[in-house]
Design an enzyme around this catalytic site. Structure first.
Site, short mmCIF file in Angstrom:
data_model
loop_
_atom_site.label_atom_id
_atom_site.label_comp_id
_atom_site.label_asym_id
_atom_site.label_seq_id
_atom_site.Cartn_x
_atom_site.Cartn_y
_atom_site.Cartn_z
CD GLU A 167 -3.03 -1.15 2.17
OE1 GLU A 167 -3.99 -1.91 2.02
OE2 GLU A 167 -2.95 -0.33 3.12
CD GLU A 351 -4.08 -5.85 3.12
OE1 GLU A 351 -4.92 -5.05 3.60
OE2 GLU A 351 -2.86 -5.75 3.27
#
Length: 436
Positions: A167, A351
């Protein structure tokens, strides 16, 4: 659950994800200090001033946790390695105990027939490197490549896949512009440099692993669907800018070797000199793309300095985090990523999950997962090469600035006793994965 394993392609992989600092217990095993330790020690930064010193004590209980993964029927385990556990100073002397831990973890996964899927970095920067400017310092690309060579020189021969940096938006924008994560800055110049350097470090790490003869290397991006709060031109422009900052900057840098024009209007004056010359390193080819998806945001213009955007509360059902549940946006992201960025490259949902206050009978999480698996089905029917889906997360854990309050796990953790108790969602997935 509505869906079962046999509803997906034969080579489709189901996995579960965690991260090192959130579960291991960082104050063990010779790990060095991180900027998260410092951030958590600063009053007001973290709910209840909680830290990752013990977390879920996964460092000592990983065999039990891997048994939970095996018993649920997952194919893959996406874990992260802690830079400071391996290199307490970020550079220099190696903590052999840290390398040994990841060696044991890898072998224990293989013994259970679980594919190891490593992520090199999930936010815990060694403090000595933070003292040198951290992600603001261009040298971090070389430091990260050196760490990559050390950890993957030890366990890389047994990895099914490796991602570089989890991320990039959180590592850079959330942490340097909004100040919600370590190092807790609110500085546009620091942000611009961090955004660029995190991608440069990604590229250098991929090159380092290629030098070790490794394959199945990927990049992982977190995405939020930006939707205009109304039909006005101002809202549409604001949503496009939010989308540029959050999504297109990072995907575009890696896959198109370019940053969005609307983002450059605000960031270009603060980017490091010569940034345009780094795209060959940033855009080094990868073997797959990972997308982390949780929510969408309604965006409106704001009467503030650049970026002049604000989030507007939306009408959809929300998770314990206050995030809207919009599975259709996952379908749109998967389709868009393939069309605009990745082409035929395999895509993984690396995710997806929800925080819920329900510690045992979490039917809300079962419904959430079903809805998002349906979104994956929609993308598959559109020809998107989605190859796997990873649930976040195995355990209730340290949710960064939110401490231990928000629970994302399929397995409940009593943080006083460290007792693990599988929730209804765990058993629902176990049954679904066994079917077919």
């Amino acid at each position: 659950m509505k869906y079962k394993r046999s509803d997906f392609p034969q080579d489709f992989l189901f996995g579960i994800a965690t991260s090192a600092y959130q579960i291991e217990g960082h104050a063990q095993g010779g790990a060095g200090g991180t900027h998260w330790d410092t951030f958590a020690a600063t009053p007001g930064n973290v709910v209840n001033a909680e830290n990752g010193d013990l977390a879920c004590d996964h460092y000592n209980r990983f065999e039990q946790d891997l048994d939970l993964i095996k018993d649920a029927g997952f194919d893959c385990y996406r874990f992260s390695t802690s830079w400071a556990r391996v290199l307490p100073e970020g550079r220099g002397p190696i903590n052999q105990e840290g390398l040994d831990f990841y060696d044991r973890l890898t072998d224990a996964l293989l013994e259970r027939g679980i594919r190891p899927c490593a992520t090199l970095y999930h936010w815990e920067l060694p403090s000595p490197l933070a003292d040198l400017g951290g992600w603001r310092n261009r040298d971090i690309a070389g430091w990260f490549a050196d760490f990559t060579e050390i950890i993957m020189g030890r366990i890389g021969d047994r990895m099914f896949s490796v991602a570089t940096i989890n991320e990039p938006w959180c590592v850079s924008w959330l942490s340097h512009f909004e100040g919600h994560h370590a190092p807790g800055l609110r500085d546009v110049r620091a942000t611009a440099r961090a955004m660029h350097h995190v991608l440069l470090a990604h590229g250098h790490a991929v090159q380092a692993m290629r030098g070790l003869g490794m394959s199945n290397l990927g990049a992982v991006f977190n995405l939020e669907w930006a939707e205009p709060a109304d039909d006005s031109p101002g809202a549409q422009e604001a949503a496009a800018l939010y989308d540029g900052i959050y999504n297109r900057f990072f995907l575009g840098g890696v896959f198109n070797k370019a940053y969005p024009d609307n983002v450059l209007e605000g960031l270009a004056p603060y980017l490091p000199d010569g940034w345009q010359d780094d795209f060959d390193a940033i855009g080094v080819p990868v073997d797959w793309c990972g997308l982390n998806y949780y929510t969408r945001k309604l965006i409106a213009p704001a009467d503030t300095p650049w970026p002049s955007v604000q989030e507007i509360p939306g009408p959809l059902p929300k998770t314990q985090m206050g995030w809207e549940i919009d599975p259709d946006a996952l379908s749109r992201f998967l389709i868009r990523a393939a069309r605009e960025y990745t082409g035929d490259l395999p895509i993984y949902v690396t995710e997806n999950g929800m925080a819920s206050p329900e510690r045992r009978q979490d039917n809300d999480r079962i419904d959430y997962l079903d809805q998002h698996l349906n979104a994956v089905q929609v993308a598959l029917k559109q020809g998107v090469p989605v190859k796997g889906y990873f649930v976040w997360s195995l355990l209730d854990n340290y949710e960064w600035a939110l401490g231990y309050e928000k629970r994302f796990g399929l397995v409940d953790v009593d943080f006083e006793t460290m007792t693990r108790t599988p929730k209804a969602s765990y058993f629902a997935l176990q049954e679904a994965l066994a079917a077919g």
